[in-house]
Design an enzyme around this catalytic site. Structure first.
Site, PDB file in Angstrom:
ATOM      1  N   GLY A  11       0.845  -1.200   0.000  1.00 37.87           N
ATOM      2  CA  GLY A  11       0.000   0.000   0.000  1.00 37.87           C
ATOM      3  C   GLY A  11       0.875   1.242   0.000  1.00 37.87           C
ATOM      4  N   ASN A 113       5.371  -4.237   6.283  1.00 34.27           N
ATOM      5  CA  ASN A 113       5.693  -5.552   6.846  1.00 34.27           C
ATOM      6  C   ASN A 113       5.795  -6.682   5.826  1.00 34.27           C
ATOM      7  OD1 ASN A 113       6.273  -5.403   9.536  1.00 34.27           O
ATOM      8  ND2 ASN A 113       4.137  -5.042  10.087  1.00 34.27           N
ATOM      9  N   GLY A 114       4.801  -6.779   4.949  1.00 31.82           N
ATOM     10  CA  GLY A 114       4.807  -7.858   3.953  1.00 31.82           C
ATOM     11  C   GLY A 114       6.013  -7.720   3.040  1.00 31.82           C
ATOM     12  N   THR A 135       4.944   2.839   6.035  1.00 30.11           N
ATOM     13  CA  THR A 135       3.539   2.488   6.229  1.00 30.11           C
ATOM     14  C   THR A 135       2.893   3.466   7.192  1.00 30.11           C
ATOM     15  OG1 THR A 135       1.929   0.944   7.160  1.00 30.11           O
ATOM     16  CG2 THR A 135       4.148   0.708   7.984  1.00 30.11           C
ATOM     17  N   ASP A 137       0.768   2.569   9.116  1.00 28.05           N
ATOM     18  CA  ASP A 137       0.401   1.770  10.302  1.00 28.05           C
ATOM     19  C   ASP A 137       1.458   1.843  11.408  1.00 28.05           C
ATOM     20  OD1 ASP A 137      -1.644   1.049   8.623  1.00 28.05           O
ATOM     21  OD2 ASP A 137      -0.823  -0.924   8.133  1.00 28.05           O
ATOM     22  N   MET A 179      -7.515   3.942  10.036  1.00 26.78           N
ATOM     23  CA  MET A 179      -6.729   2.813   9.503  1.00 26.78           C
ATOM     24  C   MET A 179      -5.618   2.392  10.473  1.00 26.78           C
ATOM     25  SD  MET A 179      -6.165   3.222   5.437  1.00 26.78           S
ATOM     26  CE  MET A 179      -7.318   2.530   4.266  1.00 26.78           C
ATOM     27  N   GLY A 180      -4.823   1.441  10.061  1.00 28.08           N
ATOM     28  CA  GLY A 180      -3.726   0.983  10.918  1.00 28.08           C
ATOM     29  C   GLY A 180      -3.576  -0.513  10.916  1.00 28.08           C
ATOM     30  N   GLU A 232      -9.515   0.430  12.763  1.00 25.92           N
ATOM     31  CA  GLU A 232     -10.201  -0.535  11.888  1.00 25.92           C
ATOM     32  C   GLU A 232     -10.019  -1.967  12.404  1.00 25.92           C
ATOM     33  OE1 GLU A 232      -8.564  -0.571   7.912  1.00 25.92           O
ATOM     34  OE2 GLU A 232      -6.508  -0.705   8.645  1.00 25.92           O
ATOM     35  N   GLN A 284      -6.466   8.829   4.256  1.00 30.75           N
ATOM     36  CA  GLN A 284      -5.373   8.934   5.238  1.00 30.75           C
ATOM     37  C   GLN A 284      -4.006   8.631   4.632  1.00 30.75           C
ATOM     38  OE1 GLN A 284      -7.059   7.149   9.272  1.00 30.75           O
ATOM     39  NE2 GLN A 284      -8.184   6.368   7.526  1.00 30.75           N
TER      40      GLN A 284
HETATM   41  O1  F6P Z   1      -1.054  -0.948   5.489  1.00 29.05           O
HETATM   42  C1  F6P Z   1      -1.591   0.268   5.127  1.00 29.05           C
HETATM   43  C2  F6P Z   1      -3.092   0.174   5.035  1.00 29.05           C
HETATM   44  O2  F6P Z   1      -3.605   1.436   4.635  1.00 29.05           O
HETATM   45  C3  F6P Z   1      -3.793  -0.311   6.291  1.00 29.05           C
HETATM   46  O3  F6P Z   1      -3.914   0.693   7.252  1.00 29.05           O
HETATM   47  C4  F6P Z   1      -5.080  -0.809   5.719  1.00 29.05           C
HETATM   48  O4  F6P Z   1      -5.634  -1.826   6.544  1.00 29.05           O
HETATM   49  C5  F6P Z   1      -4.684  -1.383   4.387  1.00 29.05           C
HETATM   50  O5  F6P Z   1      -3.458  -0.761   4.042  1.00 29.05           O
HETATM   51  C6  F6P Z   1      -5.656  -1.145   3.270  1.00 29.05           C
HETATM   52  O6  F6P Z   1      -5.215  -1.868   2.172  1.00 29.05           O
HETATM   53  P1  F6P Z   1      -5.627  -1.627   0.654  1.00 29.05           P
HETATM   54  O7  F6P Z   1      -4.920  -0.386   0.183  1.00 29.05           O
HETATM   55  O8  F6P Z   1      -5.146  -2.827  -0.063  1.00 29.05           O
HETATM   56  O9  F6P Z   1      -7.109  -1.433   0.637  1.00 29.05           O
END
Ligand code: F6P
Length: 358
Positions: A11, A113-114, A135, A137, A179-180, A232, A284
């Protein structure tokens, strides 16, 4: 000639471009004409499919304040990295092949992290990898802070500030879902900065009765409005006692789309309160990085370039005790950093009587 590849994965967040700029400018400054930088498209996808292009110094100018990533990004789940896909592509072998074909001396990877897990995998496969932690998060293990986080805190705080005025006018209860992922850092900081009345984070399972008691207590003191900042990934005490499988099944059957809506149902079964839910979502992650992130990414970028120049591979740049350092990818990969129950922010929240749901 030193050839350096660079990619952004997972992300996006604020500060990716300023981090890319930091890495590139520091490499050019140190190595001059003896470095070539190659941009790999859309994260690991570009490395798997061999999509890349030679970058020029001018590509890294004027991007300090630009949101998103000039390289593009994609999510390539780590758990599928070793799985041969339906077209027969062995992703790890394909990435190694592209790295060799490009003739890279080093690969700089920006991600959460991933991404750090895949970076570690590639390092273990013999690629010269240096990574940077990004991130919103703030949950990458081994660093006190990730870039993107402070910018997202600013945005989420702004949301809470705006909702305060309308909540006060109407005497409403607003639930703001922040988010987070599975970490509560963003909600905790934004909740404190935005003066939330309750902050519910995944690390502290909540009891909806506690939240309701807080609302009633505020109403007794003549405060008809309240702001609840809910991560979330927030989880109720009851849910925290379920197995992973049970929780998954329960969530799948639940008509409530997310944490904020579940909480609204749990605390307002009798519709006593006039409640509204706000989910700022990907808002965000967008826009320009805040000043803190511009500085942090410049420091991280310069440190990553130094690791490349000194051939210290298999490492992620990090901030520890407010100093820039680096950690082994093998030590950070696969571990997330959650809010400890004795974190200063948690203690301060309790000290001023905020409801944490427990
Ligand atoms: O890891 C960043 C993040 O924005 C998280 O806070 C959220 O849970 C996730 O990515 C959302 O993922 P995507 O962009 O794949 O919808």
């Amino acid at each position: 000639m030193r050839k350096v590849g660079i990619l952004t994965s997972g992300g996006d967040c604020q500060g990716l471009n300023s981090a890319i700029r930091g890495v590139a400018k520091a490499l050019y400054h140190t190595l001059g004409d003896s470095v070539e930088i190659w941009g790999i498209a859309d994260g690991f996808r570009g490395l798997i499919e061999g999509e890349y292009k030679r970058m020029r110094p001018e590509d890294f100018s004027g991007i300090l304040t630009l949101g998103g990533t000039i390289l593009g990004t994609s999510r390539q789940p780590f758990k599928l990295m070793r799985v041969i896909d339906e077209t027969g592509v062995d992703k790890v072998e394909a990435m190694k092949k592209t790295y060799r074909k490009m003739g890279l001396d080093a690969l700089v990877i920006l991600g959460g992290n991933g991404t750090q897990k895949t970076a570690n995998l590639l390092s273990g496969e013999g690629l010269n990898v240096v990574s940077l932690p990004k991130t919103i998060d703030n949950d990458v293990f081994g660093t006190e802070v990730t870039f993107g986080y402070h910018s997202a805190v600013e945005i989420a705080t702004g949301v809470l500030d705006c909702l305060h005025t309308t909540a006060t006018s109407h005497g409403r209860v607003f639930i703001v879902e922040i988010m987070g992922n599975k970490a509560g850092w963003l909600t905790l900081s934004a909740g404190l900065a935005g003066g939330a009345d309750a902050i519910l984070i995944p690390e502290i399972p909540y009891d909806p009765r506690r939240v309701r008691e807080m609302l009633e207590e505020r109403a007794r003191r003549g405060k008809e409005f309240s702001i609840l900042a809910v991560a979330e990934g927030a989880i109720s005490r009851e849910e925290s006692e379920l197995s992973k499988k049970e929780l998954k099944a329960r969530r799948a059957a639940d008509p409530a789309p997310s944490a904020a809506y579940r909480l609204m149902r749990e605390i307002n079964a009798d519709s006593k309160y006039e409640m509204r839910v706000t989910v700022p979502g990907h808002f965000q992650r967008g826009g320009a990085p805040c000043a803190y992130d511009r500085v942090l990414t410049t420091r991280f970028g310069a440190a990553a370039a130094e690791l490349v120049c000194t051939e210290q591979y298999g490492r992620m740049v990090a901030l520890q005790s407010e100093k820039i350092t680096s950690v082994l990818l093998s030590e950070t990969a696969g571990r997330a950093r959650h809010v400890p129950l004795d974190a200063g922010e948690v203690q301060a929240a309790r000290a001023i009587g905020l409801c944490l749901g427990d």
